[in-house]
Design a protein around this motif. Sequence first.
Motif, PDB file in Angstrom:
ATOM      1  N   ASP A 376      -4.957 -19.396  -7.263  1.00 43.45           N
ATOM      2  CA  ASP A 376      -5.317 -20.515  -6.168  1.00 43.45           C
ATOM      3  C   ASP A 376      -4.491 -20.058  -4.864  1.00 43.45           C
ATOM      4  OD1 ASP A 376      -6.917 -21.614  -7.857  1.00 43.45           O
ATOM      5  OD2 ASP A 376      -5.485 -23.350  -8.251  1.00 43.45           O
ATOM      6  N   ALA A 377      -4.352 -19.053  -4.713  1.00 43.71           N
ATOM      7  CA  ALA A 377      -3.743 -18.423  -3.192  1.00 43.71           C
ATOM      8  C   ALA A 377      -4.889 -17.995  -2.432  1.00 43.71           C
ATOM      9  CB  ALA A 377      -2.702 -17.451  -3.370  1.00 43.71           C
ATOM     10  N   PHE A 378      -5.561 -18.974  -1.518  1.00 45.11           N
ATOM     11  CA  PHE A 378      -6.688 -18.648  -0.992  1.00 45.11           C
ATOM     12  C   PHE A 378      -6.458 -17.969   0.555  1.00 45.11           C
ATOM     13  CE2 PHE A 378      -8.108 -22.304  -3.660  1.00 45.11           C
ATOM     14  CZ  PHE A 378      -8.602 -21.447  -4.655  1.00 45.11           C
ATOM     15  N   THR A 379      -5.344 -17.930   0.986  1.00 46.94           N
ATOM     16  CA  THR A 379      -4.939 -17.354   2.013  1.00 46.94           C
ATOM     17  C   THR A 379      -3.459 -16.562   1.875  1.00 46.94           C
ATOM     18  OG1 THR A 379      -4.161 -19.253   3.187  1.00 46.94           O
ATOM     19  CG2 THR A 379      -6.456 -18.687   3.698  1.00 46.94           C
ATOM     20  N   GLY A 380      -3.191 -15.859   3.108  1.00 43.40           N
ATOM     21  CA  GLY A 380      -1.773 -15.468   2.843  1.00 43.40           C
ATOM     22  C   GLY A 380      -1.246 -14.106   1.971  1.00 43.40           C
ATOM     23  N   PHE A 381      -0.086 -14.398   1.477  1.00 40.98           N
ATOM     24  CA  PHE A 381       0.493 -13.364   0.752  1.00 40.98           C
ATOM     25  C   PHE A 381       0.827 -13.924  -0.572  1.00 40.98           C
ATOM     26  CE2 PHE A 381       1.573 -13.322   5.431  1.00 40.98           C
ATOM     27  CZ  PHE A 381       1.681 -11.968   5.655  1.00 40.98           C
ATOM     28  N   VAL A 382       0.735 -12.775  -1.497  1.00 42.07           N
ATOM     29  CA  VAL A 382       1.352 -12.857  -2.837  1.00 42.07           C
ATOM     30  C   VAL A 382       2.243 -11.652  -3.202  1.00 42.07           C
ATOM     31  CG1 VAL A 382       0.846 -12.961  -5.391  1.00 42.07           C
ATOM     32  CG2 VAL A 382      -0.799 -14.199  -3.669  1.00 42.07           C
ATOM     33  N   LEU A 383       3.449 -12.101  -3.726  1.00 40.80           N
ATOM     34  CA  LEU A 383       4.104 -11.108  -4.079  1.00 40.80           C
ATOM     35  C   LEU A 383       4.203 -10.963  -5.877  1.00 40.80           C
ATOM     36  CD1 LEU A 383       6.880  -9.138  -3.503  1.00 40.80           C
ATOM     37  CD2 LEU A 383       8.175 -11.196  -4.203  1.00 40.80           C
ATOM     38  N   TYR A 384       3.817  -9.472  -6.219  1.00 39.34           N
ATOM     39  CA  TYR A 384       3.801  -9.068  -7.486  1.00 39.34           C
ATOM     40  C   TYR A 384       4.958  -8.560  -7.953  1.00 39.34           C
ATOM     41  CZ  TYR A 384      -1.169  -9.781  -6.840  1.00 39.34           C
ATOM     42  OH  TYR A 384      -2.440 -10.297  -6.449  1.00 39.34           O
ATOM     43  N   ARG A 385       5.771  -8.654  -8.997  1.00 35.68           N
ATOM     44  CA  ARG A 385       7.006  -8.109  -9.375  1.00 35.68           C
ATOM     45  C   ARG A 385       6.806  -7.822 -10.849  1.00 35.68           C
ATOM     46  NH1 ARG A 385      12.263 -11.064  -7.469  1.00 35.68           N
ATOM     47  NH2 ARG A 385      11.931  -9.900  -5.737  1.00 35.68           N
ATOM     48  N   THR A 386       7.548  -6.699 -11.116  1.00 34.57           N
ATOM     49  CA  THR A 386       7.790  -6.367 -12.452  1.00 34.57           C
ATOM     50  C   THR A 386       8.956  -5.256 -12.577  1.00 34.57           C
ATOM     51  OG1 THR A 386       6.577  -5.427 -14.498  1.00 34.57           O
ATOM     52  CG2 THR A 386       5.950  -4.256 -12.520  1.00 34.57           C
ATOM     53  N   GLU A 387       9.385  -4.714 -13.681  1.00 37.36           N
ATOM     54  CA  GLU A 387      10.315  -3.579 -13.847  1.00 37.36           C
ATOM     55  C   GLU A 387       9.715  -2.716 -14.612  1.00 37.36           C
ATOM     56  OE1 GLU A 387      13.670  -5.336 -15.880  1.00 37.36           O
ATOM     57  OE2 GLU A 387      14.103  -6.841 -14.471  1.00 37.36           O
ATOM     58  N   VAL A 388       9.781  -1.415 -13.980  1.00 35.46           N
ATOM     59  CA  VAL A 388       9.219  -0.171 -14.678  1.00 35.46           C
ATOM     60  C   VAL A 388      10.298   0.988 -14.787  1.00 35.46           C
ATOM     61  CG1 VAL A 388       6.795  -0.852 -13.673  1.00 35.46           C
ATOM     62  CG2 VAL A 388       8.459   0.412 -12.257  1.00 35.46           C
ATOM     63  N   GLN A 389      10.041   1.827 -15.547  1.00 37.69           N
ATOM     64  CA  GLN A 389      10.925   3.151 -15.765  1.00 37.69           C
ATOM     65  C   GLN A 389      10.088   4.209 -15.070  1.00 37.69           C
ATOM     66  OE1 GLN A 389      13.538   3.123 -17.616  1.00 37.69           O
ATOM     67  NE2 GLN A 389      14.251   5.285 -16.693  1.00 37.69           N
ATOM     68  N   VAL A 390      10.712   4.758 -13.879  1.00 42.20           N
ATOM     69  CA  VAL A 390      10.093   5.605 -13.000  1.00 42.20           C
ATOM     70  C   VAL A 390      10.655   7.048 -13.501  1.00 42.20           C
ATOM     71  CG1 VAL A 390       9.857   6.288 -10.698  1.00 42.20           C
ATOM     72  CG2 VAL A 390       9.813   3.976 -11.414  1.00 42.20           C
ATOM     73  N   GLY A 391       9.631   7.979 -13.442  1.00 44.42           N
ATOM     74  CA  GLY A 391      10.229   9.399 -13.700  1.00 44.42           C
ATOM     75  C   GLY A 391      10.249  10.088 -12.198  1.00 44.42           C
ATOM     76  N   GLU A 392      10.381  11.448 -12.135  1.00 45.47           N
ATOM     77  CA  GLU A 392      10.498  12.131 -11.070  1.00 45.47           C
ATOM     78  C   GLU A 392       9.201  11.935 -10.411  1.00 45.47           C
ATOM     79  OE1 GLU A 392      12.919  13.513  -9.595  1.00 45.47           O
ATOM     80  OE2 GLU A 392      14.434  13.626 -11.083  1.00 45.47           O
ATOM     81  N   ALA A 393       9.235  11.637  -9.077  1.00 45.50           N
ATOM     82  CA  ALA A 393       7.810  11.637  -8.305  1.00 45.50           C
ATOM     83  C   ALA A 393       6.773  10.949  -9.131  1.00 45.50           C
ATOM     84  CB  ALA A 393       7.534  13.076  -7.833  1.00 45.50           C
ATOM     85  N   ALA A 394       7.261   9.706  -9.411  1.00 42.93           N
ATOM     86  CA  ALA A 394       5.833   9.135 -10.265  1.00 42.93           C
ATOM     87  C   ALA A 394       4.695   8.677  -9.103  1.00 42.93           C
ATOM     88  CB  ALA A 394       6.635   7.901 -10.877  1.00 42.93           C
ATOM     89  N   VAL A 395       3.609   8.507  -9.792  1.00 49.34           N
ATOM     90  CA  VAL A 395       2.493   8.231  -8.777  1.00 49.34           C
ATOM     91  C   VAL A 395       2.019   6.753  -9.349  1.00 49.34           C
ATOM     92  CG1 VAL A 395       0.034   8.720  -8.273  1.00 49.34           C
ATOM     93  CG2 VAL A 395       1.656  10.600  -8.461  1.00 49.34           C
ATOM     94  N   LEU A 396       2.205   5.851  -8.419  1.00 45.04           N
ATOM     95  CA  LEU A 396       1.683   4.475  -8.643  1.00 45.04           C
ATOM     96  C   LEU A 396       0.273   4.474  -8.070  1.00 45.04           C
ATOM     97  CD1 LEU A 396       2.585   1.673  -9.552  1.00 45.04           C
ATOM     98  CD2 LEU A 396       2.945   1.180  -7.127  1.00 45.04           C
ATOM     99  N   ASP A 397      -0.789   4.061  -8.884  1.00 43.65           N
ATOM    100  CA  ASP A 397      -1.992   3.657  -8.440  1.00 43.65           C
ATOM    101  C   ASP A 397      -2.400   2.408  -8.382  1.00 43.65           C
ATOM    102  OD1 ASP A 397      -5.030   3.581  -8.113  1.00 43.65           O
ATOM    103  OD2 ASP A 397      -5.139   5.287  -9.214  1.00 43.65           O
ATOM    104  N   LEU A 398      -2.832   1.690  -7.366  1.00 38.97           N
ATOM    105  CA  LEU A 398      -3.167   0.318  -7.383  1.00 38.97           C
ATOM    106  C   LEU A 398      -4.459  -0.122  -7.559  1.00 38.97           C
ATOM    107  CD1 LEU A 398      -0.703  -0.681  -4.500  1.00 38.97           C
ATOM    108  CD2 LEU A 398      -0.138  -0.773  -6.863  1.00 38.97           C
ATOM    109  N   SER A 399      -5.348   0.940  -7.629  1.00 38.13           N
ATOM    110  CA  SER A 399      -6.650   0.638  -8.036  1.00 38.13           C
ATOM    111  C   SER A 399      -7.587   0.254  -7.006  1.00 38.13           C
ATOM    112  CB  SER A 399      -6.835  -0.277  -9.394  1.00 38.13           C
ATOM    113  OG  SER A 399      -8.246  -0.603  -9.632  1.00 38.13           O
ATOM    114  N   ASP A 400      -7.363  -1.170  -6.618  1.00 43.25           N
ATOM    115  CA  ASP A 400      -8.312  -1.705  -5.496  1.00 43.25           C
ATOM    116  C   ASP A 400      -7.529  -2.791  -4.967  1.00 43.25           C
ATOM    117  OD1 ASP A 400     -10.240  -2.870  -3.670  1.00 43.25           O
ATOM    118  OD2 ASP A 400     -11.572  -3.461  -5.266  1.00 43.25           O
TER     119      ASP A 400
END
Length: 601
Positions: A376-400
């Motif tokens: 129900d966030a119809f305008t403005g900003f949304v923060l997405y937060r999680t914890e991940v284990q990152v390797g060397e030069a990990a690639v994050l793909d946000l899809s769309d």
Amino acid sequence: MPVFEIGAEDFLLDGRPHQILSGALHYFRVHPDQWADRIAKARLLGLNTIETYVAWNFHAPTADAFDTSGRRDLGRFLDLVADAGMHAIVRPGPYICAEWDNGGLPTWLLREPGVGVRTSEPRYLAAVQGYFDALLPLVVERQVDRGGPVLMVQVENEYGAYGDDAAYLRTLAQMLRDGGVTVPLFTCDQADDAMLARGGLPELHRTATFGSRSPERLATLRRHQPSGPLMCMEYWNGWFDAWGEDHHVTDPGATAGDLAALLASGASVNLYMLHGGTNFGFTNGANHKGVYRPTVTSYDYDAPLAEDGTPTAKYAALAEVLAAHHGTPRAAVGGRAPAPTPQVPVPREVRSLWPLVDAADGWSTHDAPPTHDDLDAFTGFVLYRTEVQVGEAAVLDLSDVRDRAQVFVDGRPVGVVDRRDGDRALTLPGPGAVVLDVLVEDLGRVNYGPRIGEHKGLVGPVVLDGTPVTGWRTLPLPLEDWVAAAAQPGSTAAGSTAAASPPAAAAVVTPRPGPSLTTWDLPGMDAADLFLSTAGWGKGVVWFNGWNLGRFWSAGPQQTLYVPAPLVRPDNNRVVALELAAAPDAALRFVDGPRWTAVTQ
């Protein structure tokens, strides 16, 4: 009471031929205390009518609300038109385009899967009926045959560019009639044979939209409206701007010459725009014809009346044409005087957004990232937060990404994924366990074409080195709450414990790069329009005394934000800016008029 009709050759007012000379003025893009000024200047230009869209989502931010107070008081706006001795044309949609967020359609309606968009789908039509039930009483009691200003009401808007559902158009027309509309109904479409054929009905009067070659375009309209008066319902005398592109202007002389030919033909006209105004807050729309292009905050449109209501060279050129057409002298209207440029003290506070985010209520948990619409966030900003284990030069793909994502690792910026560029992926620093934050901004919902109603946010899976990322917490940023606290006279910014009026040396500096809220206190001053310079700033949003002036962006072409005079207080004024990244120059300055980085004609 007066009678307005569509005759065999002319519009008829009390039985006499009547040429409509109208100008578009959107009440929702102008501070309500300035409505009367803009209307008066329309009459001085030589016009006899004001046209306005009605933005459904402006009045109905949620499904159970319909607000007609304050800046949403359409009834008061129409009464001011009548007080000025002018008529009105109302275009209630339900779709309006107008370079307005989602074309005026409420996002809460289109969140539900399968709900139709501009079709005969039952849930969509039920919602439209509810909208008309709330809106039409304001219009009906102000129709010309009841002593009011409203001459005509439009059915839908440029429907031939979108669909060909004649039953849908007939249903809307019947809803309007059942709601008490007795004045003539009409449609409008671009001056294109296919669009005029699809977008109209034999029983409704057709009008066209165009901005040049008037005799040729009127001939096209005549093929589809074989009798009755011809009218250009949108005479495009300028154009709108998109972020990262040039500011559009058109030649006043060429526009005036073409308008003279249109009027000489006997056709009626609606200048689009007479006065564009401003996309305050997050109300701007966007276009997507292969590339996503969000509209800027200013809706100046290179109109005869500039964003601040100043008559331009185009106003003078059109006034000459209209005076000659009326056979009367042209009224003299002054140009822009330099706006005040008050001196600004150093910021009273610069505060990192992260502590506010961490302490905020409203977090929710999800396995996969939800869209903004799911929240129900119809305008403005949304923060997405999680914890991940990152390797060397990990690639994050946000899809769309819809539309712009800033990526942070442990609170530090990593990069930006911008839909305008076709981006979707970036590399994260590693190795190790990190907190991953993705701040997604809705840059404006598409207002034209098949992408109307699309969802915002992270759409689809987020993948890190080929593995879907799960375990998300999300927060729609409560910016208005934070700014309301910071904007109160005598308060400290966003709940800070700093003194109410600290000396310059006590200004708090954000401890690390990234999003921040900056607050300035300005001395009281006489009410006057101001132009806040954003040159040297990065990207963000500005509030003046709690009023959201809109977005700024170094991408240009807009380099100033317009501050309407009614917002300026005689005692104390407060400016709050959200800066999404460390700006090269964070000083607050005012300049004497609007500024653009590039202009194209």
